[in-house]
Scaffold this active site. Structure first.
Site, short mmCIF file in Angstrom:
data_model
loop_
_atom_site.label_atom_id
_atom_site.label_comp_id
_atom_site.label_asym_id
_atom_site.label_seq_id
_atom_site.Cartn_x
_atom_site.Cartn_y
_atom_site.Cartn_z
N GLU A 34 -0.82 -4.58 -0.31
CA GLU A 34 0.61 -4.45 -0.89
C GLU A 34 1.08 -5.99 -0.79
OE1 GLU A 34 3.06 -1.69 1.07
OE2 GLU A 34 4.75 -2.11 -0.35
N ARG A 259 -8.75 -0.80 12.54
CA ARG A 259 -8.12 -1.96 12.35
C ARG A 259 -8.30 -3.13 13.27
NH1 ARG A 259 -2.79 -2.94 10.64
NH2 ARG A 259 -2.83 -1.11 9.49
N LYS A 269 2.52 -7.02 9.07
CA LYS A 269 3.28 -7.94 8.06
C LYS A 269 4.77 -8.02 8.41
CE LYS A 269 0.93 -6.41 4.51
NZ LYS A 269 0.58 -5.98 3.19
P1 ATP Z 1 0.57 -4.23 7.80
O1 ATP Z 1 0.78 -3.11 8.66
O2 ATP Z 1 0.17 -5.54 8.43
O3 ATP Z 1 1.62 -4.60 6.69
P2 ATP Z 1 -1.07 -2.98 5.85
O4 ATP Z 1 -2.03 -2.05 6.17
O5 ATP Z 1 0.45 -2.19 5.43
O6 ATP Z 1 -0.91 -3.73 7.05
P3 ATP Z 1 -1.76 -3.45 3.18
O7 ATP Z 1 -1.57 -4.75 2.59
O8 ATP Z 1 -1.61 -2.07 2.75
O9 ATP Z 1 -1.36 -3.94 4.67
O10 ATP Z 1 -3.37 -3.56 3.59
C1 ATP Z 1 -4.44 -4.01 2.68
C2 ATP Z 1 -5.78 -3.60 3.23
O11 ATP Z 1 -5.90 -4.18 4.20
C3 ATP Z 1 -5.74 -2.16 3.52
O12 ATP Z 1 -7.09 -1.57 3.35
C4 ATP Z 1 -5.55 -2.20 5.05
O13 ATP Z 1 -6.42 -0.99 5.74
C5 ATP Z 1 -6.39 -3.46 5.39
N1 ATP Z 1 -5.65 -3.91 6.83
C6 ATP Z 1 -4.61 -4.24 6.93
N2 ATP Z 1 -4.35 -4.46 8.34
C7 ATP Z 1 -5.77 -4.56 8.75
C8 ATP Z 1 -6.23 -4.69 10.19
N3 ATP Z 1 -5.41 -5.38 11.23
N4 ATP Z 1 -7.69 -4.81 10.31
C9 ATP Z 1 -8.24 -4.32 9.21
N5 ATP Z 1 -8.03 -4.33 8.03
C10 ATP Z 1 -6.52 -4.25 7.79
MG MG Z 2 0.62 -1.09 3.81
#
Ligand code: ATP
Ligand code: MG
Length: 551
Positions: A34, A259, A269
């Site tokens: 995102e 994760r 984020k």
């Molecule tokens: P955050 O909670 O940091 O905002 P998010 O999962 O909302 O992370 P996205 O931009 O939606 O962030 O994530 C893009 C991809 O990266 C998704 O497939 C998510 O599962 C993966 N991802 C995000 N954070 C991690 C992590 N700490 N370890 C492994 N994969 C991750």
């Molecule tokens: Mg997200």
């Protein structure tokens, strides 16, 4: 990119099975960020997994922006994400935006309404929450659940036209308010948001929810294996429901993995953005940030990050990885690549009283003792040099082998010097040390007359280039998981800035050049603060760590 053998993991096994059974003939994965912030090392784990998995089986990986939430998203983030994925060494097959499918998603929602599988609900957000029930209590049906298809169609069209205010109405999937899985209790699939979208502008004022949008995006793109993190495990029945009931032709499979969490680091984020917005750090690329941009500015290489991601592997159980493991991989990568140099970070002057005034000797040294191919270079030596403040003590404790009155030490690549005297300022601080040198002891001449225990690094005072050194500590005092108030865990001492000197050849360094400064660690030239007059070096890591990676 170099081909490293992919280590086995449960997702890879699923892919192998699907290829062998003929369920799929080609693998398509996607990385779906995102664009609401910069990518971090956790995302790198997902990137490496998705791209390398597809690559191993001659499949493809798309970069798809999951941009269904206009309020937090921005093109600055889109650009940074593209740059970071490239920098990590990956090339996507297609560049896609979920927002390009808004019309298609709308049509699928209409299909659900027509099938009696979705309804417009007027409950307030709070009411919806209360009606939802809990893990132990079933939910309660919304009074709007029995609206006719015609009424739902009319209201949904009017939602799209902008006749209602934010929060006034939502579209919900009609599934089961008694389901033991709360995600299946008539989840919201569309909401009203009168907001400017970075891609579609003001074309839309209703936006699909993640759980509805994501499976449709995957299916439209023919994604075979939709890899996400563990917290979506309970959402999988809804994912499958959407694929089924929206009558998507392609049937992607959602697979969850744990994760990445790192010790003393934040990975969300939202929290990283808070650090940026509160100016606790110097932007998303602050070298203390676990963002890809921060790691790059700190001096991490794409190779080191990829190797780290491969080593931590892919599992179903959450864990916290020691940050020292990441450090291990940058040391391993830079050991052969980074030229050695001497830098004095906390300088004190040494005058070699019996060395001829005005004389300069150019001494040979290896560029990198761990890589003979790197060759040799010449370092100037003269009567006045700088050494580290901590390498001199007026009254040393036992086992202090560096410089003190009467003691002799070796200057790396140069001579033995012996301390004869020192000068203090009015505050009693030592400001200048006097030594004599022994011409017989010149490095490289095979002198074996006597031995000394200490070897010091130094730079010639008249040749030295002033430099700034920025040393970092973890941004958090605790681990993110520990459930404390985030802002209270911030380490207020995470940056130390020092003014010192480097060897004269350092005046030509370029941003992102990397060096090993003898005894101090690996450093990267900072692109933001370096000027023509003064290079600024970010310490990537110190030289030693107690951490050993199991092989
Ligand atoms: P955050 O909670 O940091 O905002 P998010 O999962 O909302 O992370 P996205 O931009 O939606 O962030 O994530 C893009 C991809 O990266 C998704 O497939 C998510 O599962 C993966 N991802 C995000 N954070 C991690 C992590 N700490 N370890 C492994 N994969 C991750
Ligand atoms: Mg997200």
């Amino acid at each position: 990119m170099e081909n490293k053998p992919t280590s086995s993991n449960f997702i890879r096994n699923i892919v192998i099975e699907d290829l062998e059974s003929g369920k799929h003939s080609d693998i398509i994965t996607r990385f779906p960020p995102e664009p609401n912030g910069y990518l971090h090392i956790g995302h790198a784990k997902s990137i490496v997994l998705n791209f390398e998995l597809a690559d191993e089986f001659n499949g493809k990986t798309n970069l798809r922006f999951d941009d269904t939430n206009p309020i937090k998203e921005d093109t600055e983030y889109v650009e940074s994400i593209k740059e970071d994925v490239h920098w990590l060494g990956f090339q996507w097959d297609k560049l896609l935006f979920a927002s390009d499918y808004f019309e298609e998603m709308y049509n699928r929602a209409v299909l659900l309404i027509k099938k009696g599988k979705a309804y417009v609900c007027d409950l307030t957000p709070e009411e919806i929450r209360n009606y939802r029930g809990t893990l132990t209590e079933p939910g309660k049906e919304s009074p709007y659940r029995s609206r006719s298809v015609e009424e739902n169609m009319d209201l949904f069209q009017r939602m799209r036209k902008g006749e209602f205010k934010d929060g006034e109405k939502v579209l919900r999937a009609k599934i089961d308010m008694n389901s033991p899985n709360i995600n299946m209790r008539d989840p919201i699939i569309y909401r009203i948001a009168h907001a400017e979208h970075h891609n579609t502008g003001d074309k839309w004022c209703i936006y699909p929810m993640y759980d509805f949008a994501h499976p449709i995006e995957d299916a439209i793109e023919g994604v075979t294996h939709s890899i996400c993190t563990l917290e979506f495990e309970d959402h999988r029945p809804l994912y499958d429901w959407v694929v089924e009931e929206c009558e998507m032709e392609s049937k992607p499979q959602q697979i969850e993995f744990a994760r990445l969490n790192l010790t003393n680091t934040v990975m969300s984020k939202r929290k990283l953005k808070l650090l940026v917005d509160e100016k606790i750090v110097d932007g998303w690329d602050d070298p203390r940030m676990p963002t890809i941009a921060g790691l790059r500015r700190r001096g991490y290489t794409p190779e080191s990050i990829r190797n780290f991601c491969r080593e931590i592997g892919v599992a179903k159980a959450s864990s916290v990885v020691d940050s020292q493991m990441l450090e291990h991989f940058i040391r391993e990568d830079l050991n052969k690549k980074a030229p050695r140099s001497m830098a004095v970070m906390r300088p004190i002057k040494v005058v070699i009283t019996n060395y001829p005034e005005g004389q300069v000797e150019w001494l040979e040294s290896e560029v990198n003792p761990d890589n003979p191919e790197a060759g040799t270079k010449m370092i100037p030596f003269s009567r006045e040099i700088y050494i580290e403040e901590e390498d001199f003590m007026e009254n040393p404790p036992k086992k202090y082998f560096r410089l003190f009155p009467g003691n002799e030490v070796r200057l790396r690549h140069a001579y033995f010097i012996k301390c004869t005297d020192f000068i203090k300022d009015e505050n009693g601080r030592v400001v200048e040390i006097h030594c004599t040198y022994d011409p017989e002891t010149k490095s490289g001449t095979g002198f074996t007359g006597r031995k000394v225990k200490g070897t010091l690094h130094w730079v010639s005072a008249s040749h030295a280039v002033p430099a700034e050194f920025r040393l970092f500590e973890p941004i958090l005092l605790e681990n993110e998981e520990d459930n404390k108030d985030f802002l209270e865990c911030i380490n207020s001492d995470s940056l130390e800035v020092l003014q010192g000197f480097v060897e004269p050849d350092m005046k030509d360094v370029k941003p992102q050049d990397k060096f090993q400064f003898v005894r101090h660690g690996y450093f990267n030239v900072d692109y933001k603060y370096t000027t023509k007059e003064k290079p600024v070096f970010n310490r990537i890591v110190s030289l030693k760590s107690s951490f050993a990676v199991k092989k």
